[in-house]
Design a protein around this motif. Structure first.
Motif, PDB file in Angstrom:
ATOM      1  N   TYR A 120      -4.298  23.462  37.177  1.00  0.00           N
ATOM      2  CA  TYR A 120      -3.819  24.203  36.014  1.00  0.00           C
ATOM      3  C   TYR A 120      -4.900  25.176  35.551  1.00  0.00           C
ATOM      4  O   TYR A 120      -6.083  24.940  35.731  1.00  0.00           O
ATOM      5  CB  TYR A 120      -3.498  23.243  34.853  1.00  0.00           C
ATOM      6  CG  TYR A 120      -2.508  22.171  35.213  1.00  0.00           C
ATOM      7  CD1 TYR A 120      -1.150  22.458  35.296  1.00  0.00           C
ATOM      8  CD2 TYR A 120      -2.925  20.874  35.471  1.00  0.00           C
ATOM      9  CE1 TYR A 120      -0.243  21.474  35.624  1.00  0.00           C
ATOM     10  CE2 TYR A 120      -2.028  19.888  35.812  1.00  0.00           C
ATOM     11  CZ  TYR A 120      -0.678  20.195  35.886  1.00  0.00           C
ATOM     12  OH  TYR A 120       0.206  19.223  36.222  1.00  0.00           O
ATOM     13  N   ASP A 153      -0.893  13.463  37.208  1.00  0.00           N
ATOM     14  CA  ASP A 153      -0.570  14.871  37.458  1.00  0.00           C
ATOM     15  C   ASP A 153      -1.658  15.773  36.883  1.00  0.00           C
ATOM     16  O   ASP A 153      -2.104  16.717  37.530  1.00  0.00           O
ATOM     17  CB  ASP A 153       0.770  15.255  36.816  1.00  0.00           C
ATOM     18  CG  ASP A 153       1.964  14.544  37.435  1.00  0.00           C
ATOM     19  OD1 ASP A 153       1.900  14.192  38.632  1.00  0.00           O
ATOM     20  OD2 ASP A 153       2.962  14.344  36.711  1.00  0.00           O
ATOM     21  N   VAL A 154      -2.082  15.466  35.678  1.00  0.00           N
ATOM     22  CA  VAL A 154      -3.109  16.277  35.014  1.00  0.00           C
ATOM     23  C   VAL A 154      -4.445  16.128  35.742  1.00  0.00           C
ATOM     24  O   VAL A 154      -5.154  17.106  35.970  1.00  0.00           O
ATOM     25  CB  VAL A 154      -3.250  15.878  33.529  1.00  0.00           C
ATOM     26  CG1 VAL A 154      -4.342  16.697  32.854  1.00  0.00           C
ATOM     27  CG2 VAL A 154      -1.927  16.065  32.801  1.00  0.00           C
ATOM     28  N   TYR A 196       4.737  15.074  32.147  1.00  0.00           N
ATOM     29  CA  TYR A 196       3.801  14.899  33.252  1.00  0.00           C
ATOM     30  C   TYR A 196       3.038  13.590  33.050  1.00  0.00           C
ATOM     31  O   TYR A 196       2.873  13.116  31.932  1.00  0.00           O
ATOM     32  CB  TYR A 196       2.810  16.068  33.322  1.00  0.00           C
ATOM     33  CG  TYR A 196       3.457  17.378  33.682  1.00  0.00           C
ATOM     34  CD1 TYR A 196       3.562  17.767  35.003  1.00  0.00           C
ATOM     35  CD2 TYR A 196       3.970  18.216  32.697  1.00  0.00           C
ATOM     36  CE1 TYR A 196       4.156  18.975  35.341  1.00  0.00           C
ATOM     37  CE2 TYR A 196       4.575  19.418  33.017  1.00  0.00           C
ATOM     38  CZ  TYR A 196       4.667  19.791  34.343  1.00  0.00           C
ATOM     39  OH  TYR A 196       5.259  20.975  34.673  1.00  0.00           O
ATOM     40  N   THR A 197       2.530  13.041  34.138  1.00  0.00           N
ATOM     41  CA  THR A 197       1.740  11.818  34.038  1.00  0.00           C
ATOM     42  C   THR A 197       0.263  12.191  33.949  1.00  0.00           C
ATOM     43  O   THR A 197      -0.126  13.304  34.349  1.00  0.00           O
ATOM     44  CB  THR A 197       1.937  10.915  35.273  1.00  0.00           C
ATOM     45  OG1 THR A 197       1.368  11.569  36.428  1.00  0.00           O
ATOM     46  CG2 THR A 197       3.408  10.607  35.509  1.00  0.00           C
ATOM     47  N   MET A 241       0.537  17.588  28.116  1.00  0.00           N
ATOM     48  CA  MET A 241       1.259  17.481  29.385  1.00  0.00           C
ATOM     49  C   MET A 241       2.087  16.196  29.439  1.00  0.00           C
ATOM     50  O   MET A 241       3.194  16.195  29.977  1.00  0.00           O
ATOM     51  CB  MET A 241       0.281  17.561  30.554  1.00  0.00           C
ATOM     52  CG  MET A 241      -0.458  18.887  30.650  1.00  0.00           C
ATOM     53  SD  MET A 241       0.618  20.312  30.872  1.00  0.00           S
ATOM     54  CE  MET A 241       0.930  20.189  32.613  1.00  0.00           C
ATOM     55  N   THR A 242       1.564  15.121  28.879  1.00  0.00           N
ATOM     56  CA  THR A 242       2.313  13.860  28.829  1.00  0.00           C
ATOM     57  C   THR A 242       3.564  14.037  27.974  1.00  0.00           C
ATOM     58  O   THR A 242       4.646  13.570  28.350  1.00  0.00           O
ATOM     59  CB  THR A 242       1.431  12.726  28.269  1.00  0.00           C
ATOM     60  OG1 THR A 242       0.277  12.586  29.106  1.00  0.00           O
ATOM     61  CG2 THR A 242       2.172  11.404  28.237  1.00  0.00           C
TER      62      THR A 242
END
Length: 188
Positions: free
Chosen positions: A156, A150-151, A146-147, A141-142
């Protein structure tokens, strides 16, 4: 970034913010482990409550985590990790007594009250695989922009595959081997 840039940044920050604001900013950004960045996320992850609802003991536990969040994971069931968490917790409370923030009686009452960490409704099956999958998801995700925050917020759907029966058999086998090696101080 070299040391001169860091010094310039530190001067700029301290020139614009009070020490309390710098501390607040720091505490709201640092990593506490378990994908929790900031005190609020750590309070929710570890204790299942908002940071302003923490007891003295719970706040002291969080204060000790940033030193080594991977080694001081209060959610890790490993007895050695749990002992390290409790040792660090006592060190933080002892420091609070030495610095005059609390009395010895308050420390003793806090220690006697103990800690109750949050246990999720669903058991964590195959914890090593789960942590590995979480790390892989964060990396992926990074890479996609995304940060980690965010994760960590979740939402998700992640599908993985692991043979739980095989995993459990391997864990039992390892525990059996470790129990035969305890005289050699082998624990992991």
């Amino acid at each position: 970034m070299d040391i001169a840039d860091i010094d310039d940044l530190a001067l700029a920050i301290t020139g614009r913010l009070s020490k309390d604001e710098v501390l607040e900013l720091y505490l709201n950004e640092i990593y506490y482990g378990n994908l929790a960045y900031g005190a609020q996320a750590a309070a929710t992850t570890i204790f299942g409550k908002d940071v302003d609802q923490l007891t003295l003991g719970e706040a002291a536990l969080l204060a000790g985590l940033p030193q080594a969040p991977a080694n001081l994971d209060p959610l890790n069931p490993d007895p050695e990790v749990q002992q390290a968490v409790l040792t660090r917790w006592r060190q933080v409370l002892d420091s609070m007594v030495r610095e005059g923030y609390i009395t010895s009686d308050v420390r003793n009452q806090t220690l006697q009250a103990g800690l109750n960490v949050f246990t999720p409704d669903a058991p964590l099956n195959a914890p090593h695989f789960t942590v590995y999958a979480q790390e892989e998801l964060t990396d992926l995700m990074t890479d996609l922009g995304y940060t980690p925050d965010d994760v960590a917020r979740g939402g998700y759907r992640v599908y993985t595959t692991v043979d739980l029966q095989l995993n459990n058999n391997v864990e039992r086998s390892i525990q059996g081997q470790l129990s035969r090696l305890t005289a050699n101080i082998v624990t992991n």
